[in-house]
Motif scaffolding. Structure first.
Motif, PDB file in Angstrom:
ATOM      1  N   VAL A 103     -10.043  19.457  33.503  1.00 22.52           N
ATOM      2  CA  VAL A 103     -11.222  18.285  33.147  1.00 22.52           C
ATOM      3  C   VAL A 103     -12.226  18.658  33.406  1.00 22.52           C
ATOM      4  N   THR A 104     -13.395  18.422  32.231  1.00 22.56           N
ATOM      5  CA  THR A 104     -14.909  18.619  32.351  1.00 22.56           C
ATOM      6  C   THR A 104     -15.511  17.470  32.814  1.00 22.56           C
ATOM      7  N   LEU A 105     -16.252  17.668  33.859  1.00 22.97           N
ATOM      8  CA  LEU A 105     -17.138  16.345  34.257  1.00 22.97           C
ATOM      9  C   LEU A 105     -18.465  16.869  33.840  1.00 22.97           C
ATOM     10  N   THR A 106     -19.318  15.672  33.264  1.00 23.85           N
ATOM     11  CA  THR A 106     -20.727  16.005  33.050  1.00 23.85           C
ATOM     12  C   THR A 106     -21.293  14.845  33.625  1.00 23.85           C
ATOM     13  N   ALA A 107     -22.725  15.276  34.091  1.00 27.63           N
ATOM     14  CA  ALA A 107     -24.004  14.123  34.174  1.00 27.63           C
ATOM     15  C   ALA A 107     -24.800  14.091  33.006  1.00 27.63           C
ATOM     16  N   ASN A 324     -21.784  19.226  22.580  1.00 31.22           N
ATOM     17  CA  ASN A 324     -21.808  20.617  23.125  1.00 31.22           C
ATOM     18  C   ASN A 324     -20.519  20.819  23.671  1.00 31.22           C
ATOM     19  N   TYR A 325     -19.959  20.079  24.291  1.00 27.78           N
ATOM     20  CA  TYR A 325     -18.606  20.389  24.953  1.00 27.78           C
ATOM     21  C   TYR A 325     -17.631  20.483  23.874  1.00 27.78           C
ATOM     22  N   LEU A 326     -17.541  19.643  22.846  1.00 26.55           N
ATOM     23  CA  LEU A 326     -16.615  19.918  21.683  1.00 26.55           C
ATOM     24  C   LEU A 326     -16.860  21.317  20.887  1.00 26.55           C
ATOM     25  N   GLU A 327     -18.295  21.843  21.186  1.00 24.31           N
ATOM     26  CA  GLU A 327     -18.648  22.937  20.553  1.00 24.31           C
ATOM     27  C   GLU A 327     -18.213  24.163  21.052  1.00 24.31           C
ATOM     28  N   GLY A 328     -17.980  23.893  22.497  1.00 23.56           N
ATOM     29  CA  GLY A 328     -17.361  25.076  23.384  1.00 23.56           C
ATOM     30  C   GLY A 328     -18.642  25.600  24.369  1.00 23.56           C
TER      31      GLY A 328
END
Length: 335
Positions: A103-107, A324-328
């Protein structure tokens, strides 16, 4: 890929109005990987109710990150691989567990400049007491005034010039850096401390020092760090004793950074001249707290984030982080 967008927590009742709903829809419709999405305003709903809304979503934006992100939660949401806050701050969580479940977490770093501006607004009011002095003029009985200058200057509050004084910033991340820029613009010397040495554009403004040195040298101390086990209660009887007499303390980060009984004692004794606090235990207690009775305090209800410009930027940044997450190449990652 399904996305669940949770808005309205913790304080924005009207988070899904015509403008914001259209912004979300425009952003999400332009991300080809998102085949469906659900938008919710969860103002006033419990955490349990919010969690129930996630369902089988692959992406959840707007969830407050905290210790509820445990094995039970992650195992019951196997498709959920991306979680983003809609806030600058976040709670503690198990980083190794996030890695285990992928799981990736972002603020969502949308409001550093806005929150820093509020820090300086608190400081300006403490230095110049503008409302008091404006009311003094508006309510003065000029029929009895023979010497206008002495009539005014005899009653105005103490005024403090910041030029040449030292601003000490505890936590020189995104918000702290903006506080440094603004303080520097007032001609202040800026020193700062953080868990790790900061490098990059802008940090040449800040002399990075130890916490003890910052406490000893600062005329103003601004708290801009996250609350975690190492920072909880960082302003306490011991650290206050290391400060200059007459220091000013500003906090628009988290109330738990301050031991409020110790700060109240220091304000009442005059050791601390004044405090501007947008974050206190009032945020969770919602009742009168002793700091409200102290001299030279400004206490607001955690509203530094509230300008509409910042709230709309929040949506833009959150959507870009998702892209940006989906683009890697994810941005705003906190784990």
């Amino acid at each position: 890929m399904e996305a669940c967008i949770i808005t309205g927590h913790p304080a924005w009742r009207d988070s899904l109005n015509d403008v914001t709903r259209k912004m979300w829809e425009d952003h999400l419709s332009q991300i080809p990987e998102i085949t469906s999405y659900r938008l919710y305003n969860v103002f006033g709903r419990s955490l349990e109710e919010q969690l129930d809304l996630i369902g089988d979503a692959d992406v959840c934006i707007g969830l407050s990150i905290g210790p509820f992100l445990n094995e039970e939660f992650l195992s019951s949401h196997p498709r959920l691989k991306y979680i983003a806050t809609l806030s600058m701050g976040y709670g503690s969580f198990d980083r190794e567990l996030m890695k285990k479940y992928g799981v990736t977490l972002t603020a969502t770093l949308y409001g550093a400049q806005t929150i820093a501006q509020f820090s300086m607004a608190l400081l300006m009011d403490l230095c110049h007491n503008i409302s008091y002095n404006a009311d003094l003029i508006k309510n003065m009985d000029f029929s009895t005034v023979t010497d206008y200058c002495s009539a005014v200057t005899d009653r105005i509050s103490r005024q403090i010039e910041l030029y040449g004084k030292t601003m000490g910033i505890i936590g020189i991340g995104h918000v702290g850096l903006w506080v440094a820029k603004m303080a520097s613009g007032f001609g202040m010397k800026v020193i700062g401390t953080s868990r790790t040495k900061k490098e990059g554009p802008g940090y040449e403004l800040i002399e990075q020092v130890s916490l003890d040195e910052l406490l000893a040298r600062s005329d103003v101390i601004s708290l801009n760090c996250s609350e975690n086990p190492s920072s909880k209660g960082i302003i306490n009887k011991n650290t206050i004793s290391k400060m200059k007499d007459g220091v000013i303390i500003i906090n628009d980060a988290r109330g738990g950074l301050i031991v409020e009984e110790d700060l109240a004692e220091a304000l009442n004794s005059g050791k601390v001249y004044a405090a501007g606090l947008d974050a206190t235990s009032f945020d969770t207690l919602h009742r009168h707290i002793p700091l409200m009775d102290c001299p030279n305090t400004r206490i607001t209800s955690h509203i530094a984030w509230f300008p509409m410009e910042a709230r709309l930027r929040d949506i833009d940044v959150a959507a870009q982080n998702l892209r940006n997450y989906l683009e890697g190449h994810p941005t705003g990652v906190i784990n």
